[in-house]
Design a protein around this motif. Sequence first.
Motif, short mmCIF file in Angstrom:
data_model
loop_
_atom_site.label_atom_id
_atom_site.label_comp_id
_atom_site.label_asym_id
_atom_site.label_seq_id
_atom_site.Cartn_x
_atom_site.Cartn_y
_atom_site.Cartn_z
N LEU A 172 -3.00 -0.22 2.67
CA LEU A 172 -1.65 -0.78 1.77
C LEU A 172 -1.62 1.20 1.87
CD1 LEU A 172 0.03 -2.89 1.03
CD2 LEU A 172 -0.81 -2.33 -1.49
N VAL A 173 0.05 0.93 1.52
CA VAL A 173 0.51 2.18 1.85
C VAL A 173 1.05 2.25 0.65
CG1 VAL A 173 -0.35 3.76 3.85
CG2 VAL A 173 1.13 2.30 4.24
N VAL A 174 2.08 2.75 -0.40
CA VAL A 174 2.67 2.47 -1.00
C VAL A 174 2.99 4.20 -1.58
CG1 VAL A 174 2.63 1.03 -2.45
CG2 VAL A 174 1.68 3.00 -2.86
N ARG A 175 4.26 4.17 -1.92
CA ARG A 175 4.21 5.79 -2.89
C ARG A 175 3.59 6.57 -3.66
NH1 ARG A 175 7.20 6.44 -7.87
NH2 ARG A 175 8.34 4.25 -8.25
N GLN A 176 3.46 7.63 -3.85
CA GLN A 176 2.66 7.85 -5.66
C GLN A 176 3.93 8.24 -6.10
OE1 GLN A 176 1.52 12.39 -4.48
NE2 GLN A 176 0.28 12.29 -3.10
N ILE A 223 1.13 -6.58 13.17
CA ILE A 223 2.31 -6.82 12.37
C ILE A 223 1.53 -7.23 10.96
CG2 ILE A 223 2.80 -7.97 14.08
CD1 ILE A 223 1.25 -10.53 12.59
N GLU A 224 2.82 -7.69 9.88
CA GLU A 224 2.28 -7.60 8.53
C GLU A 224 1.66 -9.08 7.93
OE1 GLU A 224 1.35 -7.20 5.55
OE2 GLU A 224 2.85 -5.46 5.26
N ARG A 225 0.30 -8.56 8.45
CA ARG A 225 -0.76 -10.16 8.27
C ARG A 225 -0.32 -10.67 7.14
NH1 ARG A 225 -6.21 -11.07 7.81
NH2 ARG A 225 -6.13 -9.44 7.33
N LEU A 226 -0.15 -9.82 6.18
CA LEU A 226 0.26 -10.55 4.52
C LEU A 226 1.34 -11.79 4.49
CD1 LEU A 226 -0.97 -10.44 1.42
CD2 LEU A 226 1.26 -8.33 1.51
N LEU A 227 2.40 -11.25 5.30
CA LEU A 227 3.23 -12.29 4.92
C LEU A 227 2.41 -13.23 5.45
CD1 LEU A 227 6.76 -9.49 4.84
CD2 LEU A 227 5.66 -10.35 3.08
N LEU A 228 2.55 -13.00 7.02
CA LEU A 228 2.64 -14.67 7.61
C LEU A 228 1.48 -15.49 7.07
CD1 LEU A 228 2.56 -12.36 11.32
CD2 LEU A 228 4.24 -14.18 10.16
N TYR A 248 5.19 3.61 13.78
CA TYR A 248 3.90 3.38 12.52
C TYR A 248 4.71 5.15 11.29
CZ TYR A 248 0.32 0.98 14.39
OH TYR A 248 -0.43 -0.46 14.81
N SER A 249 5.05 5.67 12.85
CA SER A 249 5.92 7.15 12.19
C SER A 249 6.56 6.97 11.68
CB SER A 249 5.87 7.98 13.47
OG SER A 249 7.07 7.19 13.70
N ALA A 250 7.84 6.04 11.38
CA ALA A 250 8.53 6.13 10.65
C ALA A 250 8.62 4.98 9.24
CB ALA A 250 9.69 4.60 10.71
N VAL A 251 7.06 4.67 9.23
CA VAL A 251 7.01 3.71 7.45
C VAL A 251 6.50 4.96 7.10
CG1 VAL A 251 4.71 2.53 6.49
CG2 VAL A 251 5.92 2.00 9.03
N PRO A 252 5.58 6.03 6.81
CA PRO A 252 5.31 7.11 5.81
C PRO A 252 6.79 7.31 4.31
CG PRO A 252 3.87 8.09 7.15
CD PRO A 252 4.67 6.91 8.11
N THR A 253 7.62 7.84 5.81
CA THR A 253 8.76 8.74 4.98
C THR A 253 9.56 7.03 4.68
OG1 THR A 253 9.33 10.68 6.52
CG2 THR A 253 11.12 9.53 5.27
N LEU A 254 9.71 6.39 5.26
CA LEU A 254 10.95 5.37 3.99
C LEU A 254 9.53 4.48 2.97
CD1 LEU A 254 11.23 2.72 7.33
CD2 LEU A 254 12.71 4.10 5.63
N LEU A 264 -0.60 0.09 7.28
CA LEU A 264 -1.08 1.24 8.36
C LEU A 264 -2.33 0.66 8.96
CD1 LEU A 264 0.98 3.98 7.59
CD2 LEU A 264 1.29 2.40 9.10
N PRO A 265 -2.54 1.57 10.09
CA PRO A 265 -4.16 1.58 10.35
C PRO A 265 -4.37 2.17 8.82
CG PRO A 265 -2.38 0.81 12.33
CD PRO A 265 -1.65 0.98 11.24
N ARG A 266 -5.28 2.20 8.68
CA ARG A 266 -5.63 2.80 8.30
C ARG A 266 -6.45 4.54 8.35
NH1 ARG A 266 -8.16 2.26 3.54
NH2 ARG A 266 -9.64 3.62 2.46
N SER A 267 -6.81 4.79 9.18
CA SER A 267 -6.71 6.37 9.98
C SER A 267 -5.29 7.38 9.77
CB SER A 267 -7.74 6.55 11.25
OG SER A 267 -6.30 6.15 12.44
#
Length: 321
Positions: A172-176, A223-228, A248-254, A264-267
């Motif tokens: 799981l990724v979120v903003r600081q 996919i967002e397995r959590l929602l499914l 994936y590259s769009a996710v961190p900035t958003l 995201l994949p953990r790595s």
Amino acid sequence: MAIRRIDLNLFRVFEAIMRHRSVAGAARELAITPSAVSHALARLRQLLDDPLFIAVDNGMTPTSRAQELAPTIKEGLLRFSEAVRSKTFDPSRSTRTFRIAMSDYATMMFLPCIMERIRTIGPNINLRIFPLSRLDLVGHLDSGRLEMAVGWFANLPKRMRRMPFAVEFEALVVRQGHPLTSEPVTMQRLFAFPHIVVELSGSEERTSDGFIDEQGVERRVWIERLLLDKEDENSGLVGRVAVSVPHYSAVPTLVSRSDMVATLPRSIALREAAREPIAVLDLPYDPLRVTIESVWHQRADQDAGLQWLASEVLQAAEALA
């Protein structure tokens, strides 16, 4: 029967007769006389102790023994031909271009390391990378338009070879400073925030376990397995997909600029956390675990160059691990 006493040309005659159902047809294909074909068939009948082909009004019909032997003989001749034609592969002198389909994940995580190894060992070798999610993968591997695919898969046709080389988990990724960073994440708290969903297919066509089926190949779409999995009548939880993106590259900035959450994949998550003001958190359920594989057509088993490349992919993954 001593193998060393068998003339392999006899099996070429067998295969030609099987294909044409005719001595004359086999003779034309092999550029020899019909009598030479008949003589070879006689020798083969003696060796195998079976008539093999019976003369009928419109040609030759195979016996049950010939039908039983035909697939093995055809495969054996093909492998022998490939072995004779194959050459040793010297990456330091090669100018070969490899055509590879890669998932977004593999391109981000493994391609840089693969290229670093190739640049040192095979400075004149080139790679052409195609998007895994936009191709008829089976058709391209069958036709030779692609030589390898790298990603995560379930079912594959038997004619495809597969080499696992890494295992990935979701995170799981979120903003600081996000509210979820202040205390352990629960399902209820997680569903209170809008989600970013990564759909690598660029389409909402998908199955509940995150695979899309394409001509017998089940290819995973992260996919967002959590929602499914959790959005059902019993849980009472309802999630909202605020944004759906194909990379994936769009996710961190958003994520870093909002209260949206994503998996995201953990790595990738850990790598991006070193670049963007995002935090990597544990999920409130067992994370998805997928195996990353290289896939190629079975005919490439005799391709020294492609086998070398597969080895380089494996070693690149080990170096990253």
